[in-house]
Design an enzyme around this catalytic site. Sequence first.
Site, mmCIF file in Angstrom:
data_model
loop_
_atom_site.group_PDB
_atom_site.id
_atom_site.type_symbol
_atom_site.label_atom_id
_atom_site.label_comp_id
_atom_site.label_asym_id
_atom_site.label_seq_id
_atom_site.Cartn_x
_atom_site.Cartn_y
_atom_site.Cartn_z
ATOM 1 N N ARG A 19 59.657 -1.072 -57.691
ATOM 2 C CA ARG A 19 58.664 -2.316 -58.146
ATOM 3 C C ARG A 19 57.495 -2.267 -57.472
ATOM 4 O O ARG A 19 56.342 -2.588 -57.808
ATOM 5 C CB ARG A 19 59.469 -3.470 -57.917
ATOM 6 C CG ARG A 19 58.886 -4.598 -58.092
ATOM 7 C CD ARG A 19 59.666 -6.014 -58.376
ATOM 8 N NE ARG A 19 59.967 -6.503 -56.940
ATOM 9 C CZ ARG A 19 60.347 -7.585 -56.794
ATOM 10 N NH1 ARG A 19 60.322 -8.688 -57.697
ATOM 11 N NH2 ARG A 19 60.723 -8.093 -55.448
ATOM 12 N N ALA A 81 56.196 -10.763 -61.108
ATOM 13 C CA ALA A 81 57.146 -9.734 -61.052
ATOM 14 C C ALA A 81 58.723 -10.531 -60.833
ATOM 15 O O ALA A 81 58.704 -10.923 -59.815
ATOM 16 C CB ALA A 81 56.830 -8.694 -59.878
ATOM 17 N N SER A 82 59.588 -10.250 -61.940
ATOM 18 C CA SER A 82 60.680 -11.049 -61.735
ATOM 19 C C SER A 82 61.599 -10.435 -60.596
ATOM 20 O O SER A 82 61.425 -9.199 -60.167
ATOM 21 C CB SER A 82 61.400 -11.019 -63.144
ATOM 22 O OG SER A 82 60.534 -11.635 -64.064
ATOM 23 N N MET A 83 62.785 -10.993 -60.250
ATOM 24 C CA MET A 83 63.821 -10.698 -59.542
ATOM 25 C C MET A 83 64.123 -9.533 -59.894
ATOM 26 O O MET A 83 64.592 -9.468 -61.238
ATOM 27 C CB MET A 83 64.739 -11.681 -59.333
ATOM 28 C CG MET A 83 64.238 -12.929 -58.638
ATOM 29 S SD MET A 83 65.631 -14.146 -58.677
ATOM 30 C CE MET A 83 66.858 -13.478 -57.602
ATOM 31 N N PRO A 84 64.318 -8.413 -59.445
ATOM 32 C CA PRO A 84 65.114 -7.149 -59.937
ATOM 33 C C PRO A 84 66.543 -7.445 -60.337
ATOM 34 O O PRO A 84 66.891 -6.780 -61.444
ATOM 35 C CB PRO A 84 65.051 -6.056 -58.299
ATOM 36 C CG PRO A 84 64.045 -6.501 -57.875
ATOM 37 C CD PRO A 84 63.831 -8.094 -58.052
#
Length: 376
Positions: A19, A81-84
């Site tokens: 990421r 950027a979303s939570m993995p």
Amino acid sequence: MSAGFLTPDWAPAFQAVPRSAFLPDLMWPFDMATARSVAVSRANDPDGWLRYADSDAPIVTQWDDGEHSGTDPGQVSTSSASMPSVVFSMLRDLDVRAGHTVLEIGTGTGWNAALLAHRLGAENVVTVEVDESVATTARAILERFGTPVRVVHGDGSQGCPGAAPYDRIIATCGLRSIPFAWVRQSRPRGVIVAPWGTHYSNGDAVARLVVADDRHSASGAFTGPVEFMKLRSQRLPPVVHTEYVPGSVADGDESSTTITEAQFLTRQFSPQRFALSLLVPHCRHLVADKDAGARPVWFYGLTDRSWACVQFRDGAAARVWQSGPRRLWNEAEAACRWWEERGRPGFGRFGLTVDGDGERAWLDAPDNPVPVRQVM
């Protein structure tokens, strides 16, 4: 950071596509300890920047549709950027296979598209981004990373008909209505994975829909709760309280309720809250901070100026005020009873069907629709 969500088929992509390669030098991670967004600069704090980049936390990368400047957080987060863990749980739901073509709605940083490209090949992934600046940046990063996915600047609610049909469609933004265009642009038995909810709150649940053989509908169960930034064309402006209550709550009709604060205000992502969001349509629900043992909870009708306020107070019965054609608190009480009487169903018992006439939520099976009140 993705324990329990990262399945073996996605592990190589996770290792090959970090990421951190898709994040800007200045970003605003959501600090779980303080429940607020904090500015982190790679130039000023490289270790902190990398720590957040590798954490299981959402990271805001744009505020206020790009009108924001400076390091302080803006008013409304508009790209992230979303939570993995969320990314990989949704990719698990998507269930891609070699040779599949995928349409992504909401490019954001480009990380999700790069993960898909690593599995399927960049030529099999198309991603649509409504913000031109975000699209341009993501396109450059994807090309530099070696995953030259086709990035389309446009309104994701229209899909991307030129490259249809798709085996899979995934949305990385919250929907208040799933566009039927996505169903029509899918292959028969294709899968659509999208965060969906109502205007009752900002909460969403991930719908996993399977497209019918005739492509006239798609239907499937919810897999769990999430919260995403909303598709821009479906965002609501903030409720203006004084347009509903120009004077005092005492101007409304007063009553009381035996429902307690603990019974009604369950945790943020509880299935009870989700059930209420389905059963109290066209309504915005806001919870005020607690002050001197009292907490007001507000309901605002979105098709008229109906409103309700229930004030929970420690050690006393809650008082209720309502005004307008709808009795919104009565609807909320009835929704609570409905959920209890059906055995407190979790997210997996609810589902959604989308067709040319709109969408319908259901419990346990598509032929058992949630009894939504008709609102004019």
